[in-house]
Write a protein that holds these residues in place. Structure first.
Motif, PDB file in Angstrom:
ATOM      1  N   THR A  21       0.817  -1.214   0.000  1.00 27.78           N
ATOM      2  CA  THR A  21       0.000   0.000   0.000  1.00 27.78           C
ATOM      3  C   THR A  21       0.851   1.265   0.000  1.00 27.78           C
ATOM      4  O   THR A  21       0.397   2.314  -0.475  1.00 27.78           O
ATOM      5  N   SER A  22       2.079   1.182   0.500  1.00 27.32           N
ATOM      6  CA  SER A  22       2.969   2.356   0.516  1.00 27.32           C
ATOM      7  C   SER A  22       3.598   2.614  -0.847  1.00 27.32           C
ATOM      8  O   SER A  22       3.970   3.744  -1.156  1.00 27.32           O
ATOM      9  N   LYS A  24       2.275   2.753  -3.712  1.00 23.71           N
ATOM     10  CA  LYS A  24       1.474   3.641  -4.559  1.00 23.71           C
ATOM     11  C   LYS A  24       1.960   5.081  -4.442  1.00 23.71           C
ATOM     12  O   LYS A  24       1.984   5.825  -5.426  1.00 23.71           O
ATOM     13  N   LYS A  25       2.384   5.470  -3.247  1.00 23.48           N
ATOM     14  CA  LYS A  25       2.866   6.836  -3.040  1.00 23.48           C
ATOM     15  C   LYS A  25       4.210   7.059  -3.740  1.00 23.48           C
ATOM     16  O   LYS A  25       4.517   8.175  -4.165  1.00 23.48           O
ATOM     17  N   PHE A  26       5.008   6.015  -3.872  1.00 19.42           N
ATOM     18  CA  PHE A  26       6.341   6.145  -4.448  1.00 19.42           C
ATOM     19  C   PHE A  26       6.327   6.246  -5.969  1.00 19.42           C
ATOM     20  O   PHE A  26       7.339   6.609  -6.581  1.00 19.42           O
ATOM     21  N   ARG A  27       5.174   5.925  -6.599  1.00 21.04           N
ATOM     22  CA  ARG A  27       5.127   5.949  -8.058  1.00 21.04           C
ATOM     23  C   ARG A  27       5.343   7.352  -8.608  1.00 21.04           C
ATOM     24  O   ARG A  27       5.821   7.510  -9.741  1.00 21.04           O
ATOM     25  N   SER A  28       4.992   8.361  -7.821  1.00 26.26           N
ATOM     26  CA  SER A  28       5.136   9.746  -8.292  1.00 26.26           C
ATOM     27  C   SER A  28       6.544  10.298  -8.054  1.00 26.26           C
ATOM     28  O   SER A  28       6.826  11.437  -8.424  1.00 26.26           O
ATOM     29  N   THR A  29       7.420   9.498  -7.440  1.00 23.37           N
ATOM     30  CA  THR A  29       8.776   9.979  -7.137  1.00 23.37           C
ATOM     31  C   THR A  29       9.567  10.250  -8.415  1.00 23.37           C
ATOM     32  O   THR A  29      10.197  11.290  -8.563  1.00 23.37           O
ATOM     33  N   ASN A  34       8.076   4.622 -11.182  1.00 26.64           N
ATOM     34  CA  ASN A  34       6.708   4.378 -11.623  1.00 26.64           C
ATOM     35  C   ASN A  34       6.647   3.187 -12.574  1.00 26.64           C
ATOM     36  O   ASN A  34       5.769   2.326 -12.455  1.00 26.64           O
TER      37      ASN A  34
END
Length: 373
Positions: A21-22, A24-29, A34
């Motif tokens: 679940t965490s 998903k936040k890293f995809r925008s890094t 991504n």
């Protein structure tokens, strides 16, 4: 101070240990991260093997929607909170898809509409879906599981369908995107089709449900997606029938059964210690004995077991005495002290589907072949 560039291999090793679940936040890094998280199938397999698993609770409501729920079993007043429904859009109507039955396996959710003419396999974490036509025949039931590739050991996802009141069954393979008939009786001597109205659970790629053989003795029946046949496994004790029986999965490691031989008896919760499918050997431990005589539980409910705290969450419909067509979604929370907490999780509604509660394990598993949607 600028962070030094890390070797790609090292970045991947770090990411594949981050909870699903965490990620998903890293995809925008950055674009590279991504692509790795979203499209790299080998990374998804590594993540499944190395990341710590998360166990979330989901609920299928009577109005055909899947909602996450948060459960607090600490303190004197356990509680359940139902979160907003998840979005699953039917491309034909461009509206929310009505889910009549739901089945979880390895981070994927198999959703059945009431008419059974098609099903959808859905990854709620990534939003990926696969819509599958079932051949236009009503009366089908579906199970989701996987076998292992003998060379790569990778998972091969499959759906087994069974036509009610017949011996006909088919297998849909994700890799080939096609159905094929099974040319043998997958469960000789068993009343397979009717048993699918009871609880069905998936554990390590195989599916389990209750059934009775020609001698009328109740057992667990397991469908092995590798051999594409059924294996009979014994329940904790022999019985011709139970007033209430239900099945659940405990943290993707064990099976748990709730058995009540007669309404005059107490309900027993048993968990498996070991399952050997090849030899049909199962060992069981009795975890709880509950007096549920003051609450209504039926064969159409479902439950989750918190083994460490020795507590059970039971999802049930509560009929309105004033209007038999109206009911509520309810969850009972009960522990070894037999103290019952009653939680109303929905407003009055006319019967649409039976409510269900199940464990969901977020996963990056990809449903469709590379380059498809």
């Amino acid at each position: 101070m600028k962070m030094p560039d890390l070797p790609e291999v090292l970045v991947e090793e770090i990411l594949c240990r981050v909870p699903a679940t965490s990620l998903k936040k890293f995809r925008s890094t950055c674009q590279g991260w991504n692509r790795t998280i979203k499209d790299d199938r080998s990374f998804a397999r590594k993540h499944s093997e190395k990341a710590s698993k998360q166990f979330l609770a989901f609920k299928l409501t009577k109005i055909c929607r899947v909602c996450p729920i948060t459960v607090n079993l600490n303190g004197r007043s356990p509680s359940v909170e139902v979160k907003p429904e998840l979005t699953l859009v039917d491309p034909r109507s461009n509206s929310q898809f009505d889910i009549y039955r739901v089945f979880h396996c390895d981070g994927l959710v198999l959703c059945n509409p009431k008419d059974s003419y098609r099903v959808v396999v859905w990854n709620p974490l990534t939003g990926e879906t696969k819509w599958i036509e079932s051949g236009g025949r009503c009366g089908l039931t579906f199970l989701l599981g996987y076998s292992r590739d003998s060379k790569s050991n990778s998972k091969i996802y499959k759906i087994m369908s069974c036509f009610l009141d017949t011996k006909e069954s088919e297998i849909y393979e994700f890799n080939s995107d096609s159905w094929r008939k099974i040319d043998h009786d997958i469960a000789p001597g068993w009343g397979l089709a009717g048993s699918f109205y009871t609880t069905v659970c998936s554990l390590k790629g195989n599916t389990y449900w209750f059934d009775r053989d020609e001698t009328k003795i109740m057992s667990l029946l397991m469908f092995d997606f590798t051999l594409e046949t059924c294996v009979s496994l014994p329940l904790p004790y022999k019985c011709n029938g139970y007033d209430t029986m239900n099945l659940s999965v405990v943290r993707e490691e064990k099976l748990s059964v709730l058995l009540q031989e007669d309404y005059r008896f107490k309900s027993e919760i048993w968990v498996t210690n070991k399952i050997d499918e090849s030899t049909s050997v199962v060992s069981w431990t009795k975890l709880l004995v509950l007096d549920l005589s003051d609450i209504h539980i039926s064969a159409f409910g479902s439950f989750l077991l918190e083994e460490e705290k020795k507590m059970v969450l039971w999802s049930e419909q509560w009929l309105d005495d004033r209007d038999e067509e109206m009911s509520k979604d309810m969850i009972y929370i009960v522990g070894e002290d037999n103290e019952v907490t009653l939680v109303d999780t929905g407003t009055d509604t006319r019967d649409v589907s039976f409510p269900a509660i199940f464990t969901y394990v977020p996963s990056l598993v990809q449903i469709n072949p590379p380059g498809t949607n």
